[in-house]
Design a protein around this motif. Structure first.
Motif, PDB file in Angstrom:
ATOM      1  N   MET A 100      26.192  65.197  27.548  1.00  0.00           N
ATOM      2  CA  MET A 100      27.150  64.505  26.691  1.00  0.00           C
ATOM      3  C   MET A 100      27.353  63.057  27.126  1.00  0.00           C
ATOM      4  O   MET A 100      27.711  62.203  26.321  1.00  0.00           O
ATOM      5  CB  MET A 100      28.484  65.260  26.681  1.00  0.00           C
ATOM      6  N   LEU A 101      27.084  62.768  28.403  1.00  0.00           N
ATOM      7  CA  LEU A 101      27.220  61.387  28.885  1.00  0.00           C
ATOM      8  C   LEU A 101      26.195  60.447  28.242  1.00  0.00           C
ATOM      9  O   LEU A 101      26.354  59.234  28.260  1.00  0.00           O
ATOM     10  CB  LEU A 101      27.054  61.344  30.413  1.00  0.00           C
ATOM     11  N   LYS A 102      25.122  61.037  27.710  1.00  0.00           N
ATOM     12  CA  LYS A 102      24.101  60.198  27.082  1.00  0.00           C
ATOM     13  C   LYS A 102      24.564  59.654  25.741  1.00  0.00           C
ATOM     14  O   LYS A 102      23.956  58.752  25.184  1.00  0.00           O
ATOM     15  CB  LYS A 102      22.810  61.015  26.869  1.00  0.00           C
ATOM     16  N   VAL A 103      25.625  60.239  25.188  1.00  0.00           N
ATOM     17  CA  VAL A 103      26.152  59.780  23.903  1.00  0.00           C
ATOM     18  C   VAL A 103      26.895  58.459  24.119  1.00  0.00           C
ATOM     19  O   VAL A 103      27.904  58.412  24.831  1.00  0.00           O
ATOM     20  CB  VAL A 103      27.116  60.827  23.297  1.00  0.00           C
ATOM     21  N   GLN A 104      26.374  57.398  23.524  1.00  0.00           N
ATOM     22  CA  GLN A 104      27.021  56.098  23.687  1.00  0.00           C
ATOM     23  C   GLN A 104      28.389  56.105  23.034  1.00  0.00           C
ATOM     24  O   GLN A 104      28.546  56.593  21.911  1.00  0.00           O
ATOM     25  CB  GLN A 104      26.157  55.007  23.073  1.00  0.00           C
ATOM     26  N   GLY A 105      29.347  55.544  23.730  1.00  0.00           N
ATOM     27  CA  GLY A 105      30.704  55.519  23.214  1.00  0.00           C
ATOM     28  C   GLY A 105      31.536  56.664  23.739  1.00  0.00           C
ATOM     29  O   GLY A 105      32.745  56.700  23.557  1.00  0.00           O
ATOM     30  N   LEU A 106      30.859  57.605  24.384  1.00  0.00           N
ATOM     31  CA  LEU A 106      31.558  58.731  24.985  1.00  0.00           C
ATOM     32  C   LEU A 106      31.404  58.622  26.505  1.00  0.00           C
ATOM     33  O   LEU A 106      30.300  58.745  27.020  1.00  0.00           O
ATOM     34  CB  LEU A 106      30.929  60.038  24.483  1.00  0.00           C
ATOM     35  N   ALA A 125      27.897  72.025  20.900  1.00  0.00           N
ATOM     36  CA  ALA A 125      29.311  72.280  20.633  1.00  0.00           C
ATOM     37  C   ALA A 125      30.004  70.991  20.205  1.00  0.00           C
ATOM     38  O   ALA A 125      30.893  71.005  19.332  1.00  0.00           O
ATOM     39  CB  ALA A 125      29.981  72.852  21.881  1.00  0.00           C
ATOM     40  N   LEU A 126      29.576  69.875  20.781  1.00  0.00           N
ATOM     41  CA  LEU A 126      30.157  68.584  20.419  1.00  0.00           C
ATOM     42  C   LEU A 126      29.868  68.270  18.956  1.00  0.00           C
ATOM     43  O   LEU A 126      30.731  67.806  18.213  1.00  0.00           O
ATOM     44  CB  LEU A 126      29.594  67.489  21.330  1.00  0.00           C
ATOM     45  N   LYS A 127      28.628  68.555  18.575  1.00  0.00           N
ATOM     46  CA  LYS A 127      28.225  68.287  17.196  1.00  0.00           C
ATOM     47  C   LYS A 127      29.069  69.133  16.228  1.00  0.00           C
ATOM     48  O   LYS A 127      29.585  68.619  15.226  1.00  0.00           O
ATOM     49  CB  LYS A 127      26.738  68.638  17.042  1.00  0.00           C
ATOM     50  N   GLU A 128      29.211  70.405  16.556  1.00  0.00           N
ATOM     51  CA  GLU A 128      29.996  71.283  15.691  1.00  0.00           C
ATOM     52  C   GLU A 128      31.444  70.812  15.583  1.00  0.00           C
ATOM     53  O   GLU A 128      32.027  70.791  14.496  1.00  0.00           O
ATOM     54  CB  GLU A 128      29.957  72.725  16.219  1.00  0.00           C
ATOM     55  N   ALA A 129      32.000  70.408  16.712  1.00  0.00           N
ATOM     56  CA  ALA A 129      33.391  69.955  16.710  1.00  0.00           C
ATOM     57  C   ALA A 129      33.552  68.690  15.871  1.00  0.00           C
ATOM     58  O   ALA A 129      34.530  68.550  15.123  1.00  0.00           O
ATOM     59  CB  ALA A 129      33.857  69.711  18.147  1.00  0.00           C
ATOM     60  N   ALA A 130      32.584  67.794  15.979  1.00  0.00           N
ATOM     61  CA  ALA A 130      32.670  66.544  15.209  1.00  0.00           C
ATOM     62  C   ALA A 130      32.537  66.834  13.716  1.00  0.00           C
ATOM     63  O   ALA A 130      33.262  66.279  12.890  1.00  0.00           O
ATOM     64  CB  ALA A 130      31.579  65.579  15.669  1.00  0.00           C
ATOM     65  N   GLU A 131      31.594  67.733  13.390  1.00  0.00           N
ATOM     66  CA  GLU A 131      31.381  68.072  11.972  1.00  0.00           C
ATOM     67  C   GLU A 131      32.622  68.754  11.381  1.00  0.00           C
ATOM     68  O   GLU A 131      32.936  68.575  10.210  1.00  0.00           O
ATOM     69  CB  GLU A 131      30.156  68.984  11.825  1.00  0.00           C
ATOM     70  N   ALA A 132      33.298  69.530  12.213  1.00  0.00           N
ATOM     71  CA  ALA A 132      34.483  70.239  11.732  1.00  0.00           C
ATOM     72  C   ALA A 132      35.720  69.338  11.720  1.00  0.00           C
ATOM     73  O   ALA A 132      36.813  69.778  11.362  1.00  0.00           O
ATOM     74  CB  ALA A 132      34.740  71.463  12.612  1.00  0.00           C
ATOM     75  N   GLY A 133      35.540  68.077  12.128  1.00  0.00           N
ATOM     76  CA  GLY A 133      36.667  67.144  12.117  1.00  0.00           C
ATOM     77  C   GLY A 133      37.704  67.433  13.172  1.00  0.00           C
ATOM     78  O   GLY A 133      38.878  67.108  13.009  1.00  0.00           O
ATOM     79  N   ARG A 134      37.263  68.044  14.269  1.00  0.00           N
ATOM     80  CA  ARG A 134      38.254  68.422  15.284  1.00  0.00           C
ATOM     81  C   ARG A 134      38.469  67.357  16.352  1.00  0.00           C
ATOM     82  O   ARG A 134      39.458  67.385  17.077  1.00  0.00           O
ATOM     83  CB  ARG A 134      37.843  69.751  15.942  1.00  0.00           C
ATOM     84  N   LEU A 135      37.525  66.409  16.442  1.00  0.00           N
ATOM     85  CA  LEU A 135      37.695  65.362  17.460  1.00  0.00           C
ATOM     86  C   LEU A 135      38.904  64.490  17.141  1.00  0.00           C
ATOM     87  O   LEU A 135      39.605  64.024  18.031  1.00  0.00           O
ATOM     88  CB  LEU A 135      36.432  64.491  17.560  1.00  0.00           C
ATOM     89  N   ALA A 151      26.172  60.288  14.715  1.00  0.00           N
ATOM     90  CA  ALA A 151      24.998  59.422  14.595  1.00  0.00           C
ATOM     91  C   ALA A 151      24.245  59.370  15.922  1.00  0.00           C
ATOM     92  O   ALA A 151      23.005  59.394  15.969  1.00  0.00           O
ATOM     93  CB  ALA A 151      25.423  58.022  14.165  1.00  0.00           C
ATOM     94  N   GLU A 152      24.994  59.304  17.020  1.00  0.00           N
ATOM     95  CA  GLU A 152      24.384  59.252  18.348  1.00  0.00           C
ATOM     96  C   GLU A 152      23.627  60.546  18.667  1.00  0.00           C
ATOM     97  O   GLU A 152      22.524  60.522  19.213  1.00  0.00           O
ATOM     98  CB  GLU A 152      25.480  59.040  19.401  1.00  0.00           C
ATOM     99  N   ILE A 153      24.239  61.689  18.330  1.00  0.00           N
ATOM    100  CA  ILE A 153      23.585  62.971  18.599  1.00  0.00           C
ATOM    101  C   ILE A 153      22.280  63.072  17.813  1.00  0.00           C
ATOM    102  O   ILE A 153      21.253  63.521  18.328  1.00  0.00           O
ATOM    103  CB  ILE A 153      24.533  64.145  18.252  1.00  0.00           C
ATOM    104  N   ALA A 154      22.316  62.594  16.563  1.00  0.00           N
ATOM    105  CA  ALA A 154      21.102  62.620  15.744  1.00  0.00           C
ATOM    106  C   ALA A 154      20.019  61.738  16.380  1.00  0.00           C
ATOM    107  O   ALA A 154      18.838  62.092  16.417  1.00  0.00           O
ATOM    108  CB  ALA A 154      21.417  62.129  14.330  1.00  0.00           C
TER     109      ALA A 154
END
Length: 581
Positions: A100-106, A125-135, A151-154
């Motif tokens: 997850m540290l590789k994600v810029q901005g995180l 899990a991060l992707k799912e949480a972001a898609e579900a609008g939970r962040l 966008a970063e995960i993609a």
DNA sequence: GCCGTTTTCGGCCCGACTGTTTTCAGTCG
């Protein structure tokens, strides 16, 4: 002790130390303690000697940034591949957090937040949480952050990582030239790890001196190579190109160009050490210059030379700015005089249309003359390299004659007859020995059976060298940047044989290789081996790749005396193959 | 956790930009 077959090589030690630093950071550990592990990581990463040997000698604590505690960790890592603190962190935190540290901005704080609040512990899990609008439920995070994270995960999924230096260099030069052409730009420089010559590049850093930054930033984001703008302010813009490379542009006044260039060149480690040292002297260093305490007018800012002088240091070349002892060497005026591109008199490794090159002997000679060389060696492949149309002995005999004829006909440059001969699986050379003796220069290379066990590979190389016919070992480790690792063998034993038998080691500058790399080149030099630079050009433009070999030599702290290409042609021919003289 | 030409304790580089904020924390290089 070996480089490639050791159970723990320096990279393994560095990886464990880095994981400790990252996990500590996420767990909210004191940031200076985190930095201590980061510093130790860097030290281990850039050693030119095996850490195992240093441990054997009991010299660990002589290394910069390694005290009693980390020394103890390293000894544990040698025994078990891990250490107590590493184990403890892994038990407490999920290793998926490291991705997850590789994600810029995180960064560590936000990762800790989503881990604690949402139980998110890996990229999926991060992707799912972001898609579900939970962040956006979390304090400090919003819809925009979610968007960026996705966008970063993609992007990470595409595997876009670091680009090889030569490739990044070409992209950067094109961007530099376009910025240079803008009427508002006074001057432009490529900075960052590209300027330092690191072998792979995370992003491209460009610096522009101007009195009108606005139009520069506007023109920059509108360049055809630019895919998207990541951030843009008054002095700094970040974009991503269509090829995935990130580019940071910084604009400054021309009066502070030197200090800005220094700042933007890095490395981070060099800056921290330099600025800490300056602070002790009552000075402050930033991209705007060197300042006395509580003063706003810089005492140095125009040039890098002034900046180092104001700090009481001799000039430190960009290639040395890695926080590897260059500052204390500069304090004592004890820096090496590095090899300069202009000192290179010739190129000893290139191909022609006889095998897999694109240009003739004459065309290569003309191009080399234009580069200012005194001599070149034509080194086409031997027959084992089928895909490259390698030469049979008959063809090689004819080729030698043609090279000699061209040498007699073409004025202004010496053209030497050579070959890149394969060192076959059993260590024999893929060419008649009489012809190899007749040739002026012989590059011995491995192009097949890369996966022999280390002992067999070592013996293979030694057998080839013992013929007494090799001038140098070509691309000695066989690694491909961003591709395959080098073949595994006892590097120390081979270097020692090179010294004994009068065989040089090549520093191959061709785009995908940079082989030897700076660490191994430094090590080979320290053990007394000769080094020689080769472009391995397959076309006239490929000849320019020799500059990358020069840069790696400089990163290895090498001066002209260490490099055979600084010799005259007569001296070069006497330097290797003592058995034939 | 490391380190010392002021220190074996008390420090540890410096500034820009973003997003989510009503004055700033987090991240990056």
């Amino acid at each position: 002790m070996t480089v490639w077959s050791s159970p723990m090589n320096n990279r393994d030690y560095a990886r464990v130390l880095q994981e400790i630093a990252q996990l500590m950071e996420i767990s909210g550990e004191n940031r200076f303690k985190v930095r201590a592990f980061e510093n130790a990581t860097r030290t281990v990463e850039t050693l030119s000697e095996d850490l195992d040997q240093i441990i054997d000698r009991g010299d660990l604590q002589g290394l910069k940034g390694i005290g009693a505690s980390i020394a103890n960790d390293l000894r544990q890592i040698r025994e078990r591949g891990t250490c107590d603190i590493h184990q403890m962190l892994l038990e407490r935190l999920d290793p998926g957090l490291l991705d997850m540290l590789k994600v810029q901005g995180l960064g560590p704080k936000r990762i800790k937040l989503v881990y604690n609040e949402l139980g998110v512990s890996n990229l999926n899990a991060l992707k799912e949480a972001a898609e579900a609008g939970r962040l956006r439920e979390l304090k400090g995070l919003g819809a925009k952050t979610e968007e960026k994270v996705l966008a970063e995960i993609a992007r990470l999924a595409q595997g876009a990582d670091r680009a090889p230096l030569p490739q990044a260099r070409r992209v950067a030069e094109s961007l530099r030239d376009q910025l240079d052409a803008l009427p508002q730009s006074i001057r432009v420089a490529i900075a960052g790890s590209l300027r330092r010559g690191r072998e792979t590049i995370g992003d491209i850093d460009l610096l522009v001196a101007t009195d009108e930054p606005g139009p520069i930033h506007q023109a920059f984001v509108a360049l055809p190579e630019v895919k998207e703008t990541l951030a843009s302010g008054d002095t700094k813009t970040s974009v991503r190109l269509h090829n995935g490379i990130q580019v940071d542009l910084r604009t400054v006044k021309n009066e502070v160009f030197g200090s800005a260039l220094h700042y933007f060149t890095g490395s981070k480690e060099h800056h921290i050490e330099l600025r800490t040292r300056a602070k002790r002297q009552g000075l402050r260093v930033s991209e705007y210059g060197v300042f006395k305490e509580n003063e706003d007018t810089p005492i140095a800012s125009r040039t890098e030379e002034e900046l180092y002088e104001a700090l009481g240091l001799s000039f430190i070349a960009p290639e040395l700015r890695e926080g590897r002892g260059e500052i204390s060497a500069a304090e004592k005026s004890d820096l090496p005089t590095l090899v300069e591109p202009e000192q290179i008199r010739g190129d000893v490794h290139m191909h022609t249309t006889e095998t897999d090159g694109r240009h003739s002997i004459e065309e290569m000679a003309d191009a080399a003359k234009a580069l200012g060389y005194d001599y070149i060696v034509i080194t086409d492949h031997s027959q084992a390299v089928r895909v490259a149309n390698g030469m049979t002995p008959e063809r090689f005999g004819d080729h030698i004659a043609r090279i000699r004829e061209a040498d007699g006909r073409i004025q202004g440059i010496r053209i030497l007859a050579g070959i890149e001969v394969d060192i076959l699986k059993d260590g024999s050379l893929d060419m008649d020995h009489d012809l190899l003796a007749e040739a002026d220069w012989v590059v011995g290379s491995v192009h097949s059976h890369f996966n022999l066990d280390p002992d067999t590979m070592t013996e293979r190389l030694l057998t080839g060298m013992r013929t007494g016919l090799l001038s140098c070992l070509g691309h000695p480790t066989g690694r491909i940047l961003g591709g395959r690792n080098g073949y595994r063998y006892d590097f120390d034993a081979v270097v020692e044989a090179c010294v004994e038998l009068g065989v040089a080691l090549e520093l191959n500058g061709s785009s995908g290789r940079l082989d030897l790399n700076a660490e191994l080149a430094e090590k080979a030099h320290r053990k007394g081996a000769m080094l020689v630079l080769g472009s391995d050009a397959h076309s006239t433009t490929g000849l320019k790749d020799l500059r990358f070999a020069v840069q790696q030599a400089r990163r290895a702290w090498l001066g002209p005396d260490a490099i055979l290409n600084t010799l005259t042609v007569d001296e070069l021919l006497k330097a290797t193959r003592p058995a034939l003289r």
